[in-house]
Scaffold this motif. Structure first.
Motif, PDB file in Angstrom:
ATOM      1  N   VAL A 196       6.250  -2.007 -17.295  1.00  0.00           N
ATOM      2  CA  VAL A 196       7.138  -0.871 -17.573  1.00  0.00           C
ATOM      3  C   VAL A 196       6.954   0.218 -16.513  1.00  0.00           C
ATOM      4  O   VAL A 196       7.919   0.787 -15.998  1.00  0.00           O
ATOM      5  N   HIS A 197       5.698   0.496 -16.154  1.00  0.00           N
ATOM      6  CA  HIS A 197       5.400   1.547 -15.183  1.00  0.00           C
ATOM      7  C   HIS A 197       6.013   1.221 -13.814  1.00  0.00           C
ATOM      8  O   HIS A 197       6.758   2.031 -13.243  1.00  0.00           O
ATOM      9  N   GLU A 198       5.702   0.058 -13.284  1.00  0.00           N
ATOM     10  CA  GLU A 198       6.166  -0.252 -11.914  1.00  0.00           C
ATOM     11  C   GLU A 198       7.684  -0.377 -11.862  1.00  0.00           C
ATOM     12  O   GLU A 198       8.313   0.008 -10.871  1.00  0.00           O
ATOM     13  N   ASN A 199       8.279  -0.900 -12.932  1.00  0.00           N
ATOM     14  CA  ASN A 199       9.742  -1.009 -12.906  1.00  0.00           C
ATOM     15  C   ASN A 199      10.416   0.333 -13.161  1.00  0.00           C
ATOM     16  O   ASN A 199      11.519   0.567 -12.644  1.00  0.00           O
ATOM     17  N   ALA A 200       9.772   1.233 -13.917  1.00  0.00           N
ATOM     18  CA  ALA A 200      10.324   2.592 -14.060  1.00  0.00           C
ATOM     19  C   ALA A 200      10.389   3.278 -12.695  1.00  0.00           C
ATOM     20  O   ALA A 200      11.292   4.066 -12.414  1.00  0.00           O
ATOM     21  N   HIS A 201       9.428   2.942 -11.836  1.00  0.00           N
ATOM     22  CA  HIS A 201       9.468   3.487 -10.474  1.00  0.00           C
ATOM     23  C   HIS A 201      10.720   3.048  -9.713  1.00  0.00           C
ATOM     24  O   HIS A 201      11.076   3.679  -8.710  1.00  0.00           O
ATOM     25  N   GLN A 202      11.354   1.961 -10.123  1.00  0.00           N
ATOM     26  CA  GLN A 202      12.584   1.563  -9.423  1.00  0.00           C
ATOM     27  C   GLN A 202      13.611   2.688  -9.522  1.00  0.00           C
ATOM     28  O   GLN A 202      14.416   2.883  -8.613  1.00  0.00           O
ATOM     29  N   GLY A 261       0.815  -1.215   0.000  1.00  0.00           N
ATOM     30  CA  GLY A 261       0.000   0.000   0.000  1.00  0.00           C
ATOM     31  C   GLY A 261       0.845   1.259   0.000  1.00  0.00           C
ATOM     32  O   GLY A 261       2.022   1.234   0.374  1.00  0.00           O
ATOM     33  N   GLU A 262       0.238   2.354  -0.401  1.00  0.00           N
ATOM     34  CA  GLU A 262       0.933   3.642  -0.488  1.00  0.00           C
ATOM     35  C   GLU A 262      -0.079   4.763  -0.259  1.00  0.00           C
ATOM     36  O   GLU A 262      -1.130   4.743  -0.905  1.00  0.00           O
ATOM     37  N   PRO A 263       0.161   5.748   0.565  1.00  0.00           N
ATOM     38  CA  PRO A 263       1.384   5.869   1.356  1.00  0.00           C
ATOM     39  C   PRO A 263       1.350   5.093   2.686  1.00  0.00           C
ATOM     40  O   PRO A 263       2.389   4.928   3.293  1.00  0.00           O
ATOM     41  N   PHE A 307      -4.718  -2.219  -7.367  1.00  0.00           N
ATOM     42  CA  PHE A 307      -3.665  -1.422  -7.998  1.00  0.00           C
ATOM     43  C   PHE A 307      -2.397  -2.264  -8.060  1.00  0.00           C
ATOM     44  O   PHE A 307      -2.365  -3.408  -7.582  1.00  0.00           O
ATOM     45  N   ALA A 308      -1.370  -1.705  -8.664  1.00  0.00           N
ATOM     46  CA  ALA A 308      -0.037  -2.311  -8.615  1.00  0.00           C
ATOM     47  C   ALA A 308       0.842  -1.372  -7.811  1.00  0.00           C
ATOM     48  O   ALA A 308       0.550  -0.177  -7.708  1.00  0.00           O
ATOM     49  N   LEU A 309       1.898  -1.892  -7.222  1.00  0.00           N
ATOM     50  CA  LEU A 309       2.790  -1.033  -6.444  1.00  0.00           C
ATOM     51  C   LEU A 309       4.244  -1.404  -6.733  1.00  0.00           C
ATOM     52  O   LEU A 309       4.588  -2.581  -6.828  1.00  0.00           O
ATOM     53  N   GLU A 310       5.065  -0.345  -6.799  1.00  0.00           N
ATOM     54  CA  GLU A 310       6.476  -0.494  -7.180  1.00  0.00           C
ATOM     55  C   GLU A 310       7.344  -0.925  -6.004  1.00  0.00           C
ATOM     56  O   GLU A 310       8.420  -0.354  -5.782  1.00  0.00           O
ATOM     57  N   THR A 311       6.886  -1.901  -5.218  1.00  0.00           N
ATOM     58  CA  THR A 311       7.651  -2.386  -4.073  1.00  0.00           C
ATOM     59  C   THR A 311       9.083  -2.695  -4.526  1.00  0.00           C
ATOM     60  O   THR A 311       9.291  -3.277  -5.588  1.00  0.00           O
ATOM     61  N   ASN A 358       7.323  10.721  -9.079  1.00  0.00           N
ATOM     62  CA  ASN A 358       7.179   9.269  -9.234  1.00  0.00           C
ATOM     63  C   ASN A 358       6.239   8.937 -10.388  1.00  0.00           C
ATOM     64  O   ASN A 358       6.594   8.266 -11.348  1.00  0.00           O
ATOM     65  N   GLU A 359       4.998   9.415 -10.259  1.00  0.00           N
ATOM     66  CA  GLU A 359       3.948   8.929 -11.175  1.00  0.00           C
ATOM     67  C   GLU A 359       4.036   9.537 -12.571  1.00  0.00           C
ATOM     68  O   GLU A 359       3.745   8.870 -13.560  1.00  0.00           O
ATOM     69  N   GLY A 360       4.416  10.809 -12.656  1.00  0.00           N
ATOM     70  CA  GLY A 360       4.556  11.415 -13.977  1.00  0.00           C
ATOM     71  C   GLY A 360       5.665  10.729 -14.772  1.00  0.00           C
ATOM     72  O   GLY A 360       5.519  10.448 -15.965  1.00  0.00           O
ATOM     73  N   VAL A 376      -1.617  13.931 -11.660  1.00  0.00           N
ATOM     74  CA  VAL A 376      -0.278  13.527 -11.231  1.00  0.00           C
ATOM     75  C   VAL A 376       0.337  12.570 -12.257  1.00  0.00           C
ATOM     76  O   VAL A 376       1.512  12.696 -12.628  1.00  0.00           O
ATOM     77  N   TYR A 377      -0.475  11.636 -12.756  1.00  0.00           N
ATOM     78  CA  TYR A 377       0.030  10.645 -13.716  1.00  0.00           C
ATOM     79  C   TYR A 377       0.131  11.237 -15.133  1.00  0.00           C
ATOM     80  O   TYR A 377       1.208  11.304 -15.716  1.00  0.00           O
ATOM     81  N   ASP A 378      -1.020  11.640 -15.676  1.00  0.00           N
ATOM     82  CA  ASP A 378      -1.055  11.987 -17.105  1.00  0.00           C
ATOM     83  C   ASP A 378      -0.519  13.389 -17.380  1.00  0.00           C
ATOM     84  O   ASP A 378       0.247  13.595 -18.315  1.00  0.00           O
TER      85      ASP A 378
HETATM   86  N1  ARG Z   1       2.366   3.910  -7.002  1.00  0.00           N
HETATM   87  C1  ARG Z   1       1.297   3.054  -7.429  1.00  0.00           C
HETATM   88  C2  ARG Z   1       1.361   3.043  -8.919  1.00  0.00           C
HETATM   89  O1  ARG Z   1       1.613   3.819  -9.606  1.00  0.00           O
HETATM   90  C3  ARG Z   1      -0.042   3.570  -7.065  1.00  0.00           C
HETATM   91  C4  ARG Z   1      -0.569   3.084  -5.803  1.00  0.00           C
HETATM   92  C5  ARG Z   1      -1.922   3.638  -5.590  1.00  0.00           C
HETATM   93  N2  ARG Z   1      -2.392   3.254  -4.317  1.00  0.00           N
HETATM   94  C6  ARG Z   1      -3.632   3.373  -3.963  1.00  0.00           C
HETATM   95  N3  ARG Z   1      -3.978   2.989  -2.783  1.00  0.00           N
HETATM   96  N4  ARG Z   1      -4.501   3.838  -4.797  1.00  0.00           N
HETATM   97  O2  ARG Z   1       1.182   2.337  -9.689  1.00  0.00           O
END
Ligand code: ARG
Ligand code: ZN
Length: 473
Positions: free
Chosen positions: A320-326, A155-157, A295-299, A343-345, A396-398
């Motif tokens: 690609v997205h989650e690994n770019a977060h690395q 989870g985040e945050p 969701f997915a998370l860049e753990t 992070n997200e952009g 934040v993303y797009d």
């Molecule tokens: N950082 C994650 C991602 O981009 C997003 C996590 C969103 N978490 C949430 N609880 N909605 O892919």
């Protein structure tokens, strides 16, 4: 920080008036780190270098028991300090002596050691605890996910509170050892490498050990416990590649998940060629049971994916997205949650770059499409000041990705990609903010870019675009 300054000043004043050095009175550590959006996340007064999280998990009761040992250093003379945590604490020791502890608010544990810790002194904090994490509500919800066969800490945050006591803010990164004993036949996944195979525990139980050796933000630590099929491989550079797929995935989901996650090592190689060297010691991915995560998370080193991403075939965008977060998020971490577009952009723009590299549509085409189709209310959120409720919103993303695209058009590909690689090289293993990114962009390009960033990141209305405007209107 403010408290420290005051104490130093007081010491100086006292010193001036007396012959003997006076001691500043030790003061309590604070319940937050000055995060503008989440003022009581993380704690002040100490800096963690390592977490050793040693647990036992009973899947049938969703019960965790165990001990977390924290290695930290005091950053002020400390009479007491906070940890962020919600499970039931049995005992706390600080530097081998029993400490008293009390709850405050919904996720604070206030620890008072029998003697004050002095500034710069090492602290070894041992917390023994137990509890059913899915029963604990804090910040209005439960971040721990109980599944049919185990649990997920992803989870985040907010996440750490439900499984280990911590200084829960990305500005205090630390290394991690995580070990969990589970009944035979249950698997445990976490970050980094497995320094050894699961070992025999008490009769009918095995202990799994994971180690993450580079600085890691607390929200990027994860646990996945349940029935998983694990694949192991070695990447070209010798790194362990460990992927895991929930046994609860329907067969067609599992094929699509594998057709995506098994390409993680390839994606990281491609991202390394674009963003600079990979910062971590292992690679992988975990696909959660159906319905468990939204969701997915860049753990760190090993993202966790909702199975839903693989509903209709392979999905490389999310890999690609989650690994770019690395690179953007994990190696270079925000110093405040409001900076989340860093992070997200960036991870979203990585998807555009992958699309372009695959011949599936250029970044410009994706930009033009979004610019033409985003509804009016999309433009009312400024990506670098989204507000706490919008940290995972579309802007934040797009719009974050669109900002990077406009920057790329303004400074050209050579400077843009040099900027990304310089950013990750200079900031990796640490924290950063938007002002630093803007300063580096101006330095690398030799251009004055305030107007561009002001319009795209800080203005809650639709920026004008030159050139692409014919398509966009
Ligand atoms: N950082 C994650 C991602 O981009 C997003 C996590 C969103 N978490 C949430 N609880 N909605 O892919
Ligand atoms: Zn993301």
């Amino acid at each position: 920080m403010r408290r420290l300054l005051v104490a130093t000043l007081a010491t100086a004043l006292t010193l001036a008036g007396t012959a003997l050095p006076a001691q500043a009175a030790p003061a309590p550590g604070g319940a937050g780190l000055g995060d503008e959006y989440f003022p009581d996340y993380g704690n002040s007064g100490y800096d963690v270098s390592h977490y050793d999280v040693r647990l036992r998990y009973y899947p049938e009761q969703d019960r965790l028991t165990g001990t977390t040992t924290i290695l930290a250093a005091a950053t002020q003379d400390l009479s007491s300090f906070h940890l962020d945590f919600v499970l039931d604490v049995a005992s706390v020791k600080v530097n081998n002596r029993p400490a008293t502890f009390a709850r405050e608010g919904d996720h604070e544990l206030v620890v008072t050691p029998p003697r004050a810790v002095t500034r710069g002194q090492a602290m070894t904090v041992v917390v023994q605890y137990s509890g059913v994490p899915s029963n604990k509500v804090a910040a209005g919800f439960t971040a721990w996910t109980r599944t049919a066969d185990g649990g997920l800490a992803v989870g985040e945050p907010e996440m750490a509170w439900w499984w280990f006591p911590s200084n829960d803010h990305p500005s205090d990164k630390a290394t991690f050892d995580v070990s969990v004993a589970v009944p035979d036949g249950v698997e445990v996944l976490s970050n980094g490498v497995m320094p050894r195979n699961p070992t025999q525990d008490i009769l009918g139980w095995k202990r799994w050990s994971w180690r993450s050796v580079k600085p890691q933000a607390t929200y990027l630590a994860f646990l996945a416990i349940g029935q998983y099929e694990i694949t192991r491989d070695t990447a070209a550079d010798g790194q362990q590649v460990i992927n895991a797929y929930s046994d609860l995935l329907p067969p067609d989901f599992e094929d699509a998940a594998r057709a995506s996650v098994e390409r993680t090592a390839e994606v990281i190689d491609w991202e390394s060629s674009v963003f600079g060297p990979y910062a971590f010691e292992a690679r992988g991915g975990v696909v959660a049971p159906p319905g468990a995560l939204g969701f997915a998370l860049e753990t760190q080193t090993r993202p966790v994916y909702s199975s839903g991403f693989f509903r209709s075939g392979a999905n490389m965008s999310v890999i690609v997205h989650e690994n770019a977060h690395q690179w953007f998020g994990d190696a270079v971490s925000v110093d405040q949650w409001k900076e989340i577009w860093l992070n997200e952009g960036f991870a979203s723009y990585a998807e555009w770059l992958w699309s372009e590299a695959q011949g599936e549509g250029t970044a410009q085409e994706i930009f033009d499409y979004l610019y033409a189709t985003e509804p009016d209310d999309f433009w009312t959120v400024a990506p670098a000041e989204p507000g706490a409720a919008e940290i995972f919103g579309g802007a934040v993303y797009d719009r974050g990705a669109m900002t990077l695209h406009e920057l790329r058009r303004a400074i050209g590909d050579d400077d843009f990609f040099a900027l990304l690689r310089t950013w990750t090289a200079e900031k990796r293993y640490g924290n950063a903010d938007t002002a630093e990114f803007i300063a580096l962009a101006e330095k690398v390009s030799g251009q004055q870019l305030d107007e561009l960033f002001q319009a795209w990141l800080y203005t809650p209305s639709k920026p004008a675009v030159e050139g692409a405007s014919a398509l966009a209107r």
